[in-house]
Design a protein around this motif. Structure first.
Motif: not given
Length: 945
Positions: A562, A689, A693, A558
């Motif tokens: 980004l 995510h 996040y 992940t």
């Protein structure tokens, strides 16, 4: 970055050496005082002024008061191109010997050696050798004493190094610098990419020395005559063959006078340097070479003879290289990586003074047909006549190059070193001229060089195939560089920054801390900088030990995706936008969190932060980018599975790791890591995510030229409402109390070995004993080329190119680790371990000396000061401190405690915490081959290796 490489860089081990010695008679005669006429101003370009002394020495001065550092860089116009038969590697070997004692530094009674001086002034230093030049540079805190020492040192080693047989190789003791250089050679021989590129160059050049590696042949390293080496030194290390650069905070007239006083008394030599005259004939057909060695992945390299770096074609070739290899827009990237024929592609522009070479490469996974990848690679490179370069490709490449140039020019220390490359091509002003030429390049010019140079008859593939169609390339000669740069004026001098004090007190006084509504913490330090540059760092922290169970590989993937596009912008659009904003962006991390940094200019900061925020909050996470990153990760792990450094690193971390399989901090074997990387899916990445996040537990720090109020408001708008679905609870660091273990790993067909010696240290960095233990380790193995371990194992025994130790102690948990590291030839690993243990025993029994402690304190304190002059590094530090409430007062307090330490405190701290019987050792190398060769070596008569 591999563990050992990172350790060696951080410890300064990759800095070669200094020299000042009793002069040989000829050198002594050269140093007779000459009439010291006033320096003559030659030219001034964009704030850089060139002077010339009466003896021919060229001097470049460019003051920059924005940072409290100085950089000296002396370039000698001699490299491997100037070596004769039997002398390959001589220029590089000489570079090493110039860090040995000279007449006034180390040999004169009571004087310090070059390495001691460099460490004492807190210098970050290095010496490098390339085809056309050798240079020695250092960056250190700006003050008159430091600069005076550096200038005196450079002047002394220009003519006063003895180049002694004992320093090179003592046949009686069987010790010397020769084996250190040979170990560096062995390190390169263990790298598949290094070997592939070296073989490509060897096949491409019939006669010119560009076909020979700068490190040289093993036989020449071992057999070189000290008389020939000394003659080489006396011929080329002279003022009329050198250019001295001084940059940073200094008074120009005062420093110019100092330089004239120190260097002006060196007499201009009577000898005349004859230009090299060997010219490579026009290549008359395709060439190829196959290399069969141990390795985890396949490699392709193809190269072409090109114009010298000073030729106008070189600018168009630079743009062409970007168009072909840049990710994700590059033609080679699209043809090979997007089609899954390669995990990544690369290029190397060797920037040579005479007609030189341009290389392209590809890493090909084991399961892919190498022939298929080769076919596509050659078609992409050599079919540009049918598929012309476009205006859009040229525009994109020029923006990316312009960004790189701006970042170099805005960092004075980095710019000083970058001018070495231009000087090596013929003149330092070529740096500015190349910039101007790149700006003027159009698609027609790029197309012309593509068709001119990238053709089969001019190619070497790393695989002789006859051809009926002869189509040869006539490479142009080097132009008249003096005429080329004679009237060049350059541009306006770049804006300068404020005189900033990097002390903890001043930083603490200037920084503004706050928090957003969701809990995200901010640290803002606004100041005027050279080029109006500014750096920002974002830390995001996520998950708990339970919620992250089994998700380490997913979190790693992940983080890797980004900045590969957003929901609104493609990967290419994101990259193009950052390039136009002159923003250098880096994102790293894993399942527990990520670090995102951006360096740009004041006028571009707001847009760069907006785009970074968009990338973090709304990444595209596309199937195409996921597949590419996954293949790249798999290829890297496959490559590591036969390499000593990563194998030793994994073994070390598994030895001290207490976490069970499945835990996010569990240390996997390389096969386990490979299996997990292959098993990750895009759906898992998207879900990770979405759940983990957010910015509530994050921090943002900005350092440089910016409006603090505007950034505060922008941060609130960007991150103030961003919260993760999953809670964050910090996972405490732990260290298994392992002791006295021995781990040996066989890595067949590898010329280099790795040794790691470790001992857990259950401390935090606020422990009362920490400052003393820190200094004890610094003297034992932490100094750059100057420590008990380096003095014994590298300088005295000549067994290792890289040797040192580190003390890593966390801020929040008692889970520290002491680590010693060394590389060596496998047959020398036993000697390295024995010497390491002997030095530890000696220190614990006898202790350090008062003089060692005084020097170590000064060197460490000055290195701390230098570390705070990097805005990007300071931003990262302030952001990290926000997570647990630390301020710069901690650094002030630590430095005060280090300053107040007594010798008894340091010796006692090491004795109480470092226990020889508790040290565990991990070794990786081809020890079976070394053992098999030992009987034959023992039977041979003692002689010079």
């Amino acid at each position: 970055m591999k563990l050992i490489t990172a350790i060696m860089l951080s410890a300064g081990i990759l800095s070669p050496a200094f020299a000042t010695t009793t002069a040989a008679p000829a050198a002594a005669a050269t140093a007779v005082a000459a009439a010291k006429a006033a320096p003559v101003k030659v030219t001034s370009v964009e704030g850089i002024t060139e002077y010339r002394l009466a003896n021919g020495l060229r001097v470049l001065l460019f003051p920059d008061a924005s940072k409290p550092t100085l950089t000296t860089n002396i370039v000698y116009m001699v490299g491997s191109r100037h070596e004769n038969y039997g002398e390959t590697g001589m220029a590089h070997l000489l570079e090493h010997l110039l860090f040995k004692p000279t007449a006034n530094f180390g040999i004169k009674k009571g004087s310090k050696t070059p390495v001691e001086v460099l460490n004492q002034i807190g210098g970050r230093f290095n010496g490098t050798t390339w085809y056309d030049r050798t240079n020695y540079f250092a960056t250190f805190p700006a003050n008159d004493d430091n600069l005076k020492q550096m200038l005196a040192l450079e002047a002394d080693r220009m003519v006063n190094s003895p180049i002694s047989q004992d320093d090179l190789w003592n046949n009686k003791t069987q010790k010397g610098e020769m084996t250190v250089v040979r170990n560096e050679f062995e390190q390169g021989e263990s790298d598949p990419l290094d070997v592939t590129l070296e073989r490509t160059m060897a096949v491409a050049f019939d006669w010119h020395n560009y076909g020979k590696s700068t490190i040289g042949a093993r036989s020449d390293i071992e057999g070189v005559s000290v008389d020939r080496l000394r003659a080489f030194y006396q011929r080329y290390y002279q003022p009329d063959n050198a250019i001295l650069m001084v940059a940073g905070r200094f008074d120009e007239s005062k420093v110019l006078a100092q330089i004239n006083e120190l260097f002006g008394k060196i007499r201009k030599p009577a000898r005349v340097l004859v230009p090299t005259y060997t010219s490579e004939p026009t290549q008359d057909g395709e060439r190829s070479v196959n290399i069969r060695r141990s390795g985890g992945t396949q490699l392709l390299a193809t190269g072409y003879h090109v114009a010298p770096a000073s030729h106008v074609d070189a600018a168009a070739l630079q743009v062409l290289g970007k168009i072909l290899t840049d990710a994700p827009s590059g033609r080679l990237h699209k043809a090979l990586v997007d089609s899954k024929l390669a995990s990544n592609v690369l290029q190397m522009d060797l920037n040579q003074m005479e007609p030189g070479y341009h290389l392209f490469g590809a890493v090909v996974p084991k399961e892919v047909s190498l022939a298929a990848a080769e076919e596509v690679m050659l078609k992409t490179l050599e079919d540009l006549k049918a598929n012309p370069i476009t205006d859009a490709e040229v525009a994109r490449a020029k923006v990316a190059i312009a960004k790189e140039i701006d970042q170099i020019v805005n960092d004075t220390a980095r710019f000083t070193i970058a001018l070495t490359t231009a000087q090596a091509a013929g003149d330092w002003r070529l740096f500015h001229q190349r910039r101007d030429q790149v700006e003027a390049v159009d698609a027609a010019a790029v197309q012309a060089v593509a068709v001119k140079y990238l053709k089969p008859s001019n190619r070497t593939l790393a695989r002789f195939i006859p051809t009926d169609s002869v189509d040869r390339t006539e490479v142009p000669k080097m132009p008249d560089i003096a005429a080329l740069v004679k009237d060049y004026k350059g541009r306006a001098v770049i804006a300068q920054g404020e005189v900033f004090d990097p002390s903890p007190d001043n930083i603490e006084q200037r920084v503004q801390r706050s928090a957003l509504a969701n809990g995200m913490k901010l640290a803002l330090l606004s100041k005027s900088t050279k080029g109006n540059t500014v750096s920002a760092t974002v830390h995001l922290r996520m998950g708990t030990a339970d919620s992250l169970q089994g998700k380490a590989a997913i979190g790693q993937m992940t983080a890797a995706l980004l900045i590969d596009g957003t929901a609104r912008l493609s990967r290419q659009e994101v990259k193009d936008s950052f390039d136009k904003l002159k923003a250098n962006v880096n994102v790293s991390g894993g399942a527990e969190g990520i670090t995102a940094s951006v360096t740009t200019t004041r006028e571009n900061l707001a847009a760069a932060l907006d785009l970074l925020g968009e990338s973090l909050m709304h990444p595209a996470l596309s199937e195409k980018d996921f597949s590419e990153r996954q293949r790249e990760s798999i290829a890297e792990t496959e490559q590591q599975m036969t390499e000593p450094q990563p194998l030793a690193s994994v073994a070390m971390r598994r030895l001290t790791n207490p976490f069970p399989q499945g835990h996010v901090r569990y240390v996997k074997t390389l096969p386990e890591q490979l299996a997990d990387e292959k098993a990750v899916t895009l759906e898992q990445v998207k879900a990770f995510h979405q759940a983990y996040y957010g910015a509530a537990s994050g921090s943002l720090s900005v350092v440089g030229d910016f409006d603090a109020a505007a950034v505060q408001a922008q941060a609130a708008k960007l991150f103030g409402n961003w919260k993760a679905e999953q809670a964050y609870v910090r996972i405490p660091a732990e260290m298994k109390p392992v002791a006295g273990q021995q781990v040996t790993l066989e890595t067949p067909d590898k010329a280099n070995s790795v040794l790691l010696a470790i001992q857990p240290v259950p401390l935090k960095d606020d422990a009362a004993v920490y400052p003393a233990l820190l200094m004890g380790n610094y003297m034992l193995g932490g100094g750059a080329l100057r420590s008990r371990l380096a003095d014994r194992i590298r300088q005295k025994e000549g067994l290792s190119y890289g040797i040192g130790s580190q003390l890593s102690v966390p801020s929040r948990d008692p889970a520290g680790l002491w680590l010693a590291f060394a590389i060596s030839a496998p047959q020398n690993t036993v000697k390295v371990e024995a010497a390491l243990r002997e030095e530890i025993d000696k220190v614990l029994k006898e202790g350090f000396t008062e003089a060692e402690l005084v020097d170590a304190k000064k060197a460490w304190l000055q290195s701390q000061q230098v570390s705070r002059t990097s805005d990007n590094g300071l931003a990262n530090r302030l952001s990290n401190y926000l997570s647990f409430g630390r301020t710069m007062a901690f650094e002030k307090d630590l430095e005060a405690k280090v300053s107040a330490l007594t010798l008894a405190q340091v010796n006692e701290a090491l004795r109480a915490n470092l226990k020889p019987e508790a040290i565990s050792v991990i070794k990786a190398g081809d020890f079976a081959k070394a053992a098999a060769a030992a009987p034959a070596a023992a039977a041979a008569p003692a002689s010079k290796p």
